[in-house]
Design a protein around this motif. Structure first.
Motif, PDB file in Angstrom:
ATOM      1  N   HIS A 102      18.320  88.322  58.246  1.00  0.00           N
ATOM      2  CA  HIS A 102      19.724  88.227  57.779  1.00  0.00           C
ATOM      3  C   HIS A 102      20.483  86.967  58.649  1.00  0.00           C
ATOM      4  O   HIS A 102      20.101  86.847  59.791  1.00  0.00           O
ATOM      5  CB  HIS A 102      20.567  89.513  58.273  1.00  0.00           C
ATOM      6  N   HIS A 150      15.379  97.422  59.286  1.00  0.00           N
ATOM      7  CA  HIS A 150      15.765  98.329  58.411  1.00  0.00           C
ATOM      8  C   HIS A 150      15.265  98.373  57.177  1.00  0.00           C
ATOM      9  O   HIS A 150      15.508  97.293  56.575  1.00  0.00           O
ATOM     10  CB  HIS A 150      17.459  98.791  58.525  1.00  0.00           C
ATOM     11  N   GLU A 186      22.355  97.052  62.804  1.00  0.00           N
ATOM     12  CA  GLU A 186      22.892  97.283  61.402  1.00  0.00           C
ATOM     13  C   GLU A 186      23.306  98.678  61.192  1.00  0.00           C
ATOM     14  O   GLU A 186      22.744  99.565  61.194  1.00  0.00           O
ATOM     15  CB  GLU A 186      21.818  97.044  60.625  1.00  0.00           C
ATOM     16  N   CYS A 232      15.375  91.966  60.268  1.00  0.00           N
ATOM     17  CA  CYS A 232      15.857  93.344  59.619  1.00  0.00           C
ATOM     18  C   CYS A 232      14.805  94.217  59.880  1.00  0.00           C
ATOM     19  O   CYS A 232      13.705  93.943  59.433  1.00  0.00           O
ATOM     20  CB  CYS A 232      16.207  93.206  58.176  1.00  0.00           C
ATOM     21  N   HIS A 245      16.321  98.816  53.983  1.00  0.00           N
ATOM     22  CA  HIS A 245      17.199  98.872  53.080  1.00  0.00           C
ATOM     23  C   HIS A 245      16.870  97.960  51.812  1.00  0.00           C
ATOM     24  O   HIS A 245      16.152  96.914  51.974  1.00  0.00           O
ATOM     25  CB  HIS A 245      18.493  98.841  53.796  1.00  0.00           C
TER      26      HIS A 245
HETATM   27 ZN    ZN Z   1      18.916  94.697  57.066  1.00  0.00          ZN
END
Ligand code: ZN
Ligand code: ZN
Ligand code: ZN
Length: 173
Positions: A101, A114, A135, A112, A116
């Motif tokens: 990001h 995560h 995050e 990132c 998602h």
């Molecule tokens: Zn992320």
């Protein structure tokens, strides 16, 4: 839908300073590999190096800090540095695929960890002391923003929220 079909524990928003970061970064690299394979993309050596540099910590790094962290590999000229344009291209690729990001307020990038979906609302919590970036995601916040935007007749693209403050570990210290 998650980015890649790899079962993982959901990482803490701010992982503890003594967490198993080698496992955390290896997991994130495995997700990146699986995702590129699924999408028929190549995680080229440059893209991998840039991602690995960002996965070295949970902090945001500017493009030049990333370049500084890239150690030339075997067979490379030890004095050769990655050209900024090459680093930016790799970052662009990683961003497009949701692996990295951009933190607009810092003009920096963060890996990132995560799993998602690309369009999810992301709330970046940026620690002013340690530089850690967490995050957080909240379906309630996403719904509230979507209805506020709708009421204004506004079509949001990718909503990103950046909040500066002090993380849980720095507060405890
Ligand atoms: Zn992320
Ligand atoms: Zn970690
Ligand atoms: Zn902190």
């Amino acid at each position: 839908m998650p980015k890649a079909k790899i079962a993982r524990e959901r990482p803490a928003v701010f992982p503890a300073p003594d967490h198993d970061h080698s496992r955390c970064s290896a997991d994130a690299m495995a997700v990146a590999e699986a995702l590129c394979e699924e999408r028929g993309e190549r995680l080229t050596p440059i893209r991998r190096k840039v991602l690995a540099a960002l996965l070295g910590s949970h902090k945001a790094l500017g493009a030049y800090e990333i370049i500084e962290r890239l150690v030339p590999g075997n067979g490379d000229n030890p004095r050769s540095r990655l050209a900024p344009i090459t680093a930016y291209r790799a970052l662009e690729f990683l961003r497009e695929h949701g692996l990295v990001h951009r933190i607009e307020s810092r003009n920096a990038f963060v890996a990132c960890v995560h799993n998602h979906a690309a369009g999810d609302l992301v709330v970046f919590l940026i620690c002013e002391r340690c530089g850690g970036v967490g995050e957080a995601s909240s379906a309630d916040v996403a719904a509230t923003l979507a209805s506020a935007a709708r009421a204004a007749g506004f079509t949001p693209k990718s909503p990103v929220i950046e909040i500066s403050g002090i993380c849980t570990h720095c507060r405890a210290a």
